[in-house]
Design a protein around this motif. Structure first.
Motif, short mmCIF file in Angstrom:
data_model
loop_
_atom_site.label_atom_id
_atom_site.label_comp_id
_atom_site.label_asym_id
_atom_site.label_seq_id
_atom_site.Cartn_x
_atom_site.Cartn_y
_atom_site.Cartn_z
N ARG A 359 51.41 54.67 23.76
CA ARG A 359 50.16 54.17 23.22
C ARG A 359 49.95 52.71 23.61
O ARG A 359 48.83 52.29 23.95
CB ARG A 359 50.14 54.31 21.70
CG ARG A 359 48.80 53.94 21.07
CD ARG A 359 48.83 53.99 19.57
NE ARG A 359 49.66 52.96 19.00
CZ ARG A 359 49.53 52.51 17.75
NH1 ARG A 359 48.61 53.02 16.95
NH2 ARG A 359 50.32 51.58 17.28
N THR A 360 51.01 51.91 23.56
CA THR A 360 50.91 50.51 23.97
C THR A 360 50.58 50.41 25.45
O THR A 360 49.80 49.54 25.86
CB THR A 360 52.23 49.78 23.67
OG1 THR A 360 52.57 49.98 22.30
CG2 THR A 360 52.08 48.29 23.93
N ALA A 361 51.16 51.30 26.27
CA ALA A 361 50.85 51.30 27.70
C ALA A 361 49.37 51.60 27.94
O ALA A 361 48.74 50.97 28.80
CB ALA A 361 51.73 52.32 28.42
N LEU A 362 48.81 52.54 27.19
CA LEU A 362 47.38 52.84 27.32
C LEU A 362 46.53 51.64 26.92
O LEU A 362 45.50 51.36 27.53
CB LEU A 362 47.02 54.05 26.46
CG LEU A 362 47.48 55.42 26.96
CD1 LEU A 362 47.09 56.50 25.98
CD2 LEU A 362 46.91 55.72 28.34
N ALA A 363 46.97 50.93 25.87
CA ALA A 363 46.22 49.75 25.43
C ALA A 363 46.18 48.68 26.52
O ALA A 363 45.15 48.03 26.74
CB ALA A 363 46.84 49.18 24.15
N PHE A 364 47.29 48.50 27.24
CA PHE A 364 47.31 47.54 28.35
C PHE A 364 46.41 48.01 29.49
O PHE A 364 45.64 47.24 30.05
CB PHE A 364 48.74 47.35 28.85
CG PHE A 364 49.53 46.35 28.08
CD1 PHE A 364 49.63 45.04 28.52
CD2 PHE A 364 50.18 46.69 26.91
CE1 PHE A 364 50.35 44.09 27.82
CE2 PHE A 364 50.91 45.76 26.20
CZ PHE A 364 51.00 44.46 26.65
N TRP A 365 46.54 49.29 29.83
CA TRP A 365 45.81 49.82 30.97
C TRP A 365 44.30 49.76 30.74
O TRP A 365 43.53 49.57 31.69
CB TRP A 365 46.27 51.25 31.24
CG TRP A 365 45.62 51.89 32.42
CD1 TRP A 365 44.66 52.87 32.41
CD2 TRP A 365 45.85 51.59 33.80
NE1 TRP A 365 44.31 53.20 33.69
CE2 TRP A 365 45.03 52.42 34.57
CE3 TRP A 365 46.71 50.69 34.46
CZ2 TRP A 365 45.02 52.39 35.96
CZ3 TRP A 365 46.70 50.66 35.84
CH2 TRP A 365 45.86 51.50 36.57
N ARG A 366 43.89 49.94 29.50
CA ARG A 366 42.46 49.95 29.18
C ARG A 366 41.93 48.58 28.79
O ARG A 366 40.86 48.47 28.20
CB ARG A 366 42.21 50.94 28.05
CG ARG A 366 42.42 52.39 28.47
CD ARG A 366 42.34 53.34 27.31
NE ARG A 366 42.55 54.72 27.73
CZ ARG A 366 42.77 55.73 26.89
NH1 ARG A 366 42.80 55.51 25.58
NH2 ARG A 366 42.95 56.95 27.36
#
Length: 675
Positions: A359-366
């Motif tokens: 979820r944290t990775a998605l937050a960075f990517w987005r």
């Protein structure tokens, strides 16, 4: 009012029952004599005063009162979310004290809609289901349940929409539906708490939310909802009312009745004026009890309730429920049937690490703005510093410029650290605002997930800094020196910067305070890194700061990777010019000196204007500032040790500064057994 048509209501009941049909919604949640006292500056203040009540399966109980009456405080006390003051009283589930399994089977919908802005609606619900439902439940079943929740909440049209920051993304009603959905995704089989779910919504949206709750209640869900001055149409949807006045005193607890007749009759029968048929019963009640800035009550309605027959009936019913619960508890065999609910967290550690990190990775990517700002900061500074010191010359001045080049490269860490802190504090607010209170996952996983996801983006940005700077400043580049600079700057220094940023961010109250802490400690370790003040000129007592500063070892690796192995040749202006004694050449006069001193003579055979250069190799210059090429891996080890120390300090500071509450004092006790 905008009542739903009969077919729509029946559809809502049917769909809601799909997500509740396998729950044993028969347990009774009751509380008795709940009081909450806090002490401030030597004064004791009572926020709740012996409040009693109960919630039955399949019913909606409204919790009402003026501002400061203790509505949210009571919800937090019942959900065991209060960490200040002393809370006393009995909170039982079927005759047993509220424990971890019971707490896990409740949901708490906060007034604030706190979610990760970069997550979609479906992802937020899936995350809640995976984190808060027992690990024994198959993941496919959890995902199917999430789709049912989306259907119940009528969020199919925007299930893949990004939540967004305030002012963008979902509107207020959609945000509130998601907040309710996150709690439903946890499958609260015992009770659903809601803190003013209609706050800030227009009439149509508020009606839609209450109808949703009504559908859940009709399917068997027990609901305790704090609501502020609802319309008559909304008020009549509730089955029972708990009314509080300032000081947390009970004014009424009982049935609302058809068209609010039961609650209105209570006030009318005790001397209040008649309620007109056109009046909103909720507003009538507030006016009668004197709630609001301009309202005035003719009597103390808490005393009226205290000596009323209705209170006797309510206490009798509560006693019966407690007794029934005791009988069911005695009849129950063995411990709580679901062993998965005995732990504080639903998911195991590995599951939490996996999904929190993703979820944290998605937050960075987005968040391309954050990534681009990091990349542009590093690339522009790399170009600026690299071409400022373009093609460092093999002169003493060039050696000095290499030292300043390494120093400026390290200074670039300050704005980078501030960027990291702003990003991580947003995630910390989500955790502390909602996920910590609902025991979604372990706190240390949030910090490690933040660190792990920062690494690739920061290393990539540092690479954009490294390429123009290193290859612009060193013409005779070889692989060994290029590797030392890259590892020291783009990898190990950035690991230190990330851990340093997280360490102060997670113990600071806000971004501004974190920036102040970083500025202070950054200035200290920079000032004693050996560049601003040469290490051999630092006063004796303060030399320990030179050895303690991590940037001392960073700069050493950066400088030696730029100049090590070079032959130094002075320019015409850098020679020391002198005349030898009469009858001697420059070489004869300097022979003894040159046998033990570095440097070389420009014109050894001359008899006048001797030119002496103090350096002949770059390593001689490095020795004057306390650097040796053999220190490379020692310095790298020190940077790794500092990074590990920062991470450990970050975890400890966050635990003891942000999470530990020394004023915590819960005094919930078991009730006396009824004869």
């Amino acid at each position: 009012s905008w009542p739903l048509s009969e077919p729509d209501t029946e559809k809502l009941k049917c769909v809601a029952s799909e997500i509740l049909d396998d729950l044993s919604l028969k347990e009774i949640f009751a509380w008795r004599n709940i009081s909450h006292v806090i002490s401030a500056h030597g004064d004791r203040r009572k926020l709740l005063d012996s409040v009693s009540g109960y919630c039955l399966p399949g019913t909606m109980t409204a919790l009402m009162g003026e501002s400061g009456a203790g509505k949210t405080t009571l919800l937090n006390a019942l959900a065991q979310r209060i960490d200040t003051g002393v809370v006393t009283g009995d909170v039982l589930v079927d005759g047993k004290p509220m424990d971890t399994p019971s707490l896990r089977r409740t949901g708490y919908v906060q007034q604030q809609d706190i979610h990760m802005a970069e997550s979609t609606v479906r992802e937020a619900l899936q995350f809640a289901a995976r984190m808060r439902r027992p690990v024994s439940v198959p993941d496919g079943e959890k995902m199917l349940y999430v789709e049912q929740v989306i259907k119940v909440l009528e969020m199919e049209d925007y299930a893949n929409a990004i939540f967004g920051a305030p002012g963008s993304g979902l509107n207020l009603e959609q945000r509130k539906r998601l907040t309710i959905g996150v709690e439903l995704a946890a499958k609260p089989s015992l009770l659903l708490f809601l803190d003013e779910p209609t706050s800030g919504l227009d009439s149509q949206s508020a009606w839609s939310i209450v109808q949703l709750l009504r559908g859940l209640a009709n399917a068997g869900q027990a609901i305790l909802c704090c609501i502020h001055q609802p319309s008559s149409t909304l008020f009549e949807e509730f089955d029972r009312l708990l009314l509080l006045k300032k000081g947390g005193q009970t004014v009424y607890f009982g049935d609302v009745g058809e068209r609010s007749r039961d609650v209105v009759s209570f006030f009318e029968s005790h001397g209040a004026r008649k309620c007109k048929s056109t009046e909103n019963p909720a507003e009538y009640i507030f006016e009668v009890v004197g709630a609001g800035a301009t309202a005035c009550a003719s009597r103390d309605w808490s005393d009226v309730w205290r000596f009323s027959a209705e209170k006797v009936d309510a206490e009798k019913r509560i006693a019966e429920l407690f007794a029934e619960g005791d009988l069911r508890a005695l009849a129950a065999k063995g411990p709580f049937p679901d062993k998965d609910l005995n732990s504080k967290y639903a998911a195991d550690v590995m599951t939490q690490i996996k999904h929190v990190t993703w979820r944290t990775a998605l937050a960075f990517w987005r968040n391309p703005g954050y990534i681009m700002s990091k990349n542009m900061l590093m690339m522009i500074n790399g170009l600026f510093i690299g071409f400022t010191f373009y093609h460092l010359k093999n002169t003493p001045t060039g050696m000095q410029n290499a030292l300043f080049c390494g120093f400026l490269s390290m200074i670039n860490s300050a704005p980078l650290i501030n960027q990291i802190q702003a990003q991580c504090l947003g995630m910390r607010e989500i955790y502390e605002g909602r996920e910590k209170l609902s025991h979604t996952y372990r706190w240390w996983i949030m910090i490690l997930a933040q660190f792990v996801n920062e690494v690739p983006y920061t290393v990539f940005a540092a690479t954009l800094f490294y390429v123009p700077l290193f290859f612009a400043t060193r013409a005779d580049t070889d692989a060994a020196h290029a590797g030392v600079f890259f590892l020291s700057y783009a990898v190990f220094l950035q690991l230190f910067n990330i851990s340093f940023a997280l360490m102060w961010a997670y113990c600071a109250p806000d971004v501004q305070s974190a920036a102040v802490l970083v500025s202070f400690f950054f200035s200290v370790i920079v000032s004693f890194s050996g560049v601003v003040q040469p290490f051999f000129l630092i006063p004796g007592f303060w030399t320990f700061l030179y050895k303690l500063s991590p940037y001392t070892y960073v700069i050493q690796n950066l400088v030696l990777s730029l100049v090590h192995g070079r032959a130094v040749r002075c320019s015409e202006k850098e020679f020391y010019v002198f005349d030898p004694p009469s009858g001697q050449t420059c070489g004869e006069y300097m022979e003894t000196f040159l046998s033990s001193a570095p440097g070389y003579l420009k014109n050894a055979q001359a008899t006048t204007n001797c030119g002496y250069c103090a350096l002949s190799t770059a390593d001689q210059y490095l020795a004057t500032i306390g650097i040796k090429y053999s220190y490379v891996w020692r310095n790298t080890g020190f940077l790794c040790a500092y990074t590990v120390f920062n991470l450990c300090a970050c975890l400890m500071l966050y635990k003891f500064v942000r999470l530990t509450k020394y004023r915590l004092s819960f005094a919930f006790c078991r009730p006396h057994k009824q004869n």
